[in-house]
Design an enzyme around this catalytic site. Sequence first.
Site, PDB file in Angstrom:
ATOM      1  N   GLU A 199      53.004 108.786  17.747  1.00  0.00           N
ATOM      2  CA  GLU A 199      51.850 107.960  17.395  1.00  0.00           C
ATOM      3  C   GLU A 199      52.217 106.494  17.207  1.00  0.00           C
ATOM      4  OE1 GLU A 199      48.500 107.706  13.817  1.00  0.00           O
ATOM      5  OE2 GLU A 199      49.713 109.507  14.083  1.00  0.00           O
ATOM      6  N   ASP A 200      53.369 106.204  16.604  1.00  0.00           N
ATOM      7  CA  ASP A 200      53.692 104.833  16.195  1.00  0.00           C
ATOM      8  C   ASP A 200      54.765 104.154  17.020  1.00  0.00           C
ATOM      9  OD1 ASP A 200      51.823 105.113  14.209  1.00  0.00           O
ATOM     10  OD2 ASP A 200      53.277 105.652  12.654  1.00  0.00           O
TER      11      ASP A 200
END
Length: 746
Positions: A113-114
């Site tokens: 996600e990051d």
Amino acid sequence: MTLPTPAASETARHQGDAPAALSRFVPDALAVPEPPGEQAFAPLQEALRQYMEPEEIAGAHAAFVYAAHAHHGQARRSGEPYILHPLAVAGILAELRLDLPSIQGAILHDVIEDTGVSKEELSQYFGETVADLVDGVTKLGKVQFETSEEAQAENFRKMLLAMSKDIRVVLIKLADRLHNMRTMGVMASEKRRRISRETLEIYAPIAQRLGINPIRIELEELAFAHLYPKRWHALSEAVRAARGNRKEVVTKIRAAIEERLRQEGIEGRVVGREKHIYSIYQKMQKKCLSFNAVNDIYAFRIIVDTVDTCYRVLGLVHNLYKPIPGRFKDYIAIPKANGYQSLHTVVFGPFGHPIEVQVRTEDMHRVAEAGVAAHWLYKTGEQSTSSAQQQARAWLQQLLELQQQGGDSREFLENVKMDLFPDQVYVFTPKGKIMSLPHGSTTVDFAYAVHTDIGNHCIAAKVNDQFVPLRTPLANGDHVEIITAPSAAPNPGWLDFVVTGKARTNIRAHLKNMQRTEAEAMGRRLLDKALNSLGGKLDDVLIEDWQRILPTFRMDTPTALFEAVGMGEVFPLVVAHSLLPEPLGPLEETDALAERSKNFSLSIRGTEGMPLTLARCCRPIPGDPIVGFVTAGRGIVVHTPDCPNIGEWRKRRDKWVDVQWDPEARGEYPVTIRAVVEHARGVLAKLATLIAEEGSNINHVDIEEKDGLYTGITFTIDVANRDHLARIMRALRSLPVVSRIQRLKG
């Protein structure tokens, strides 16, 4: 520092489909002598040493190296390096002694996600199992949604569906949420409240549903503290004071129980348990009690070796202290929905206070603390036959059925919320099988719980050999029998009283799958009836009128609109008003009941094109709960549910419209407040100045002389929303001259 390399066989044993050599875990570019923040891994390493082999700890360290480089340069809102968050999440799972893939998934849970890492890359280095766990926790960051609520619902749906394949997904998510709750102090107060409310509504109930008690309790405590800080502080102080006052009582009771166990030659341990603050608050709210009236703040847990001993100890406790009738529960014979087993009883203590006592075995205690996570405890072997695991898999199967029945993400989320009620009722089938249902379930919920076909074709029900209406709520111990007919079909009216997600989803699915001709015919009848109530006829509607209103309802043809009305997607009375040549006249002010507001925004489901009116009697503002009623001459008039002027309308369900405030509502809304103030020179000027300083405008003032000491002043002011009104009232209440202030309705 050289990374240790486990044997190929060991890695394969703990990683399943992962590569055999640890060097494959870390790309060459990342295999540096000293990864950043190496000392940060030490606390987790120490926790893992309590139960893992060295080569498995090396596998966790490899995940740390990978994640540390992936998150390099990233920081949390508090300013600390981001890698500390996934390490803390892994530490929470290490306290539960979960297996290596769970720990690696926790350490890596944010890299997709990051950072720029893909699922395929994770699979290459750590295997498909860990990659699937990380992907299941990952939000749908690249998909655009119309609202934040829709994004939240879709992310939740993705997580639960991934959880249905591997329960460890939700264990990682719960640990992630727990650490976020622990470190939420740096966030804005509004965001803290939103996240805390979501935690209490979704994540804490999931932890309870899966039987993970320590995480559930801490999530509830932290969410309660952030959502209601003053209430939490007051109860904390009260519990701290009570702890000192009752210390002697607790010590005496524990000693008495331990002595009785020794006399009978029973091996066991007695543990005192303090009721946590949110549980005390819930009891005070539910039973309308003051803190001093909550007597069972402390409880005792007796842990023994066998089930037979549990029942023997229960008899000893009842012999030692008198039991309170109706307060005994046997969760060993009939486990809770999450697999929890224990004997519960409430007895009169030596000083007349009720005392709760729980009796369970060591195995039951382990399941009560870890729940479904007990299946993944390190080296405990397969426990697929355990009660908690069976219950969890049954619930996950229900989630899959809800998903397969269709509906959007928000509907799916609401149905799951319904199934997360902690209170259960236990009823019997005609063959004597015990079924657990959420509190408030009806015979229709029971029918769908047995089988979808039985629910779809039920026509009547017997409870304890007596025919009862289908909407009858069930109670503990009821014997339920469903009568079916092949030609029967779900009734749309069932949606008014069913409570389980399975029943609601199947009823809606059946209605949505109705034949188009049936839906069209039903829509024609409903619309014709609505037009007749307004003095019109469906046959008299001109093609020009259809062409005028179809764009409003986003329909291409009258047939499509009939189908939408027949399926309950569009309110027939709204269509009828829109079809009339002059559906709504000007707003009448003769009874001063309602006033038109030009600057308010409402989101109305199925009411496109209808004029909206805010009731003048209760003056709803954004943030208030609201209800809508269709009235001749005014369109939809919006009231608050507690308005004294809607008593007659409550009986007219055909006139109700489902309304809700637009989250982006802007404008100024009139509201009436009344202050009782000391009779003094300049007091009105002080109040008016303070109202202006809080960003509000005064439209009207009434002054009422109460006596020589106090004066009543009624203001009609403009506010933006409920929060704005609360700020104004707090500011006024802070003035020494203000004795009382309240909002007026009616």
